[in-house]
Motif scaffolding. Structure first.
Motif, PDB file in Angstrom:
ATOM      1  N   CYS A  45      19.808 -35.761  48.755  1.00 33.07           N
ATOM      2  CA  CYS A  45      21.128 -35.858  48.109  1.00 33.07           C
ATOM      3  C   CYS A  45      20.878 -36.724  46.927  1.00 33.07           C
ATOM      4  O   CYS A  45      19.907 -37.196  46.747  1.00 33.07           O
ATOM      5  CB  CYS A  45      21.980 -36.774  49.036  1.00 33.07           C
ATOM      6  N   LEU A  46      22.057 -36.538  46.206  1.00 35.42           N
ATOM      7  CA  LEU A  46      22.021 -37.244  44.633  1.00 35.42           C
ATOM      8  C   LEU A  46      23.095 -38.463  45.102  1.00 35.42           C
ATOM      9  O   LEU A  46      24.138 -38.301  45.046  1.00 35.42           O
ATOM     10  CB  LEU A  46      22.612 -36.721  43.657  1.00 35.42           C
ATOM     11  N   SER A  47      22.563 -39.794  45.321  1.00 33.63           N
ATOM     12  CA  SER A  47      23.271 -40.744  45.849  1.00 33.63           C
ATOM     13  C   SER A  47      23.732 -41.602  44.690  1.00 33.63           C
ATOM     14  O   SER A  47      22.956 -41.769  43.706  1.00 33.63           O
ATOM     15  CB  SER A  47      22.698 -41.618  46.683  1.00 33.63           C
ATOM     16  N   SER A  48      24.816 -42.153  44.741  1.00 36.73           N
ATOM     17  CA  SER A  48      25.584 -43.046  43.568  1.00 36.73           C
ATOM     18  C   SER A  48      24.575 -44.127  43.916  1.00 36.73           C
ATOM     19  O   SER A  48      24.170 -44.428  44.787  1.00 36.73           O
ATOM     20  CB  SER A  48      27.031 -43.284  43.932  1.00 36.73           C
ATOM     21  N   LEU A  49      24.663 -45.014  42.914  1.00 36.63           N
ATOM     22  CA  LEU A  49      23.797 -46.294  42.955  1.00 36.63           C
ATOM     23  C   LEU A  49      24.345 -47.024  44.025  1.00 36.63           C
ATOM     24  O   LEU A  49      23.508 -47.664  44.832  1.00 36.63           O
ATOM     25  CB  LEU A  49      23.646 -47.266  41.710  1.00 36.63           C
ATOM     26  N   ASN A  50      25.637 -47.186  44.354  1.00 39.51           N
ATOM     27  CA  ASN A  50      26.235 -48.060  45.107  1.00 39.51           C
ATOM     28  C   ASN A  50      26.022 -47.589  46.877  1.00 39.51           C
ATOM     29  O   ASN A  50      26.362 -48.198  47.750  1.00 39.51           O
ATOM     30  CB  ASN A  50      27.660 -48.271  44.893  1.00 39.51           C
TER      31      ASN A  50
END
Length: 164
Positions: free
Chosen positions: A124-129
């Motif tokens: 996955c490409l997770s958001s920082l949060n």
């Protein structure tokens, strides 16, 4: 609690748009500056028609209210991924329903479905949060990168991976 989980359909676009529109403006500001959020919101705070039509993007309801969405595909946005790998896509939980296990329930379902299809690795490409959420579920952090969102627009994300 009474939960219902089902695949999203193209006719669910409006309700998914409403959920994503509630999530991203509130949660992204914790880790991104306002300029970045303003640039990306029109692109991510709406349902992806391909996901709604995929059969592997799901909606989780609690007492009839949509509380979380998310899924997986064997393709990644703008990238090639190896066979046997799936990409976790557009996970979100309504901000008023966070920390109640909704997204974890949804991820358990995604993992079960992906394993049944022979998937050996989830990326996955997770958001920082969202990094702590994925880490808690066993995803390993592979560093921060810039994801192409649209021509000329990139967004900092965390590359993460786990076994299904």
């Amino acid at each position: 609690m009474t939960y219902t989980l089902r695949p999203a359909r193209p006719t669910d676009r409006h309700v998914v748009d409403n959920l994503l529109g509630a999530v991203y403006p509130r949660l992204l500001l914790d880790d991104y500056d306002g300029v970045a959020v303003d640039a990306i919101l029109p692109l991510i705070a709406k349902a992806n028609p391909d996901l709604l039509d995929s059969g592997s993007y799901y909606m989780l309801f609690e007492h009839g209210d949509l509380v979380a969405v998310g899924g997986w595909t064997e393709t990644a946005p703008g990238e090639d991924i190896p066979e046997g790998t799936a990409h976790v896509r557009h996970f979100a939980t309504h901000p008023d329903r966070l920390k109640r296990g909704h997204a974890g329930r949804l991820m358990d379902h995604v993992r079960t479905k992906a394993r049944a299809r022979g998937i050996k690795r989830l990326e996955c490409l997770s958001s920082l949060n969202a990094r702590p959420f994925y880490s808690k579920l066993g995803f390993k952090d592979h560093g921060v990168d810039e994801a192409p969102i649209a021509p000329g627009i990139t967004f900092p994300v965390v590359r993460m991976a786990a076994q299904p």
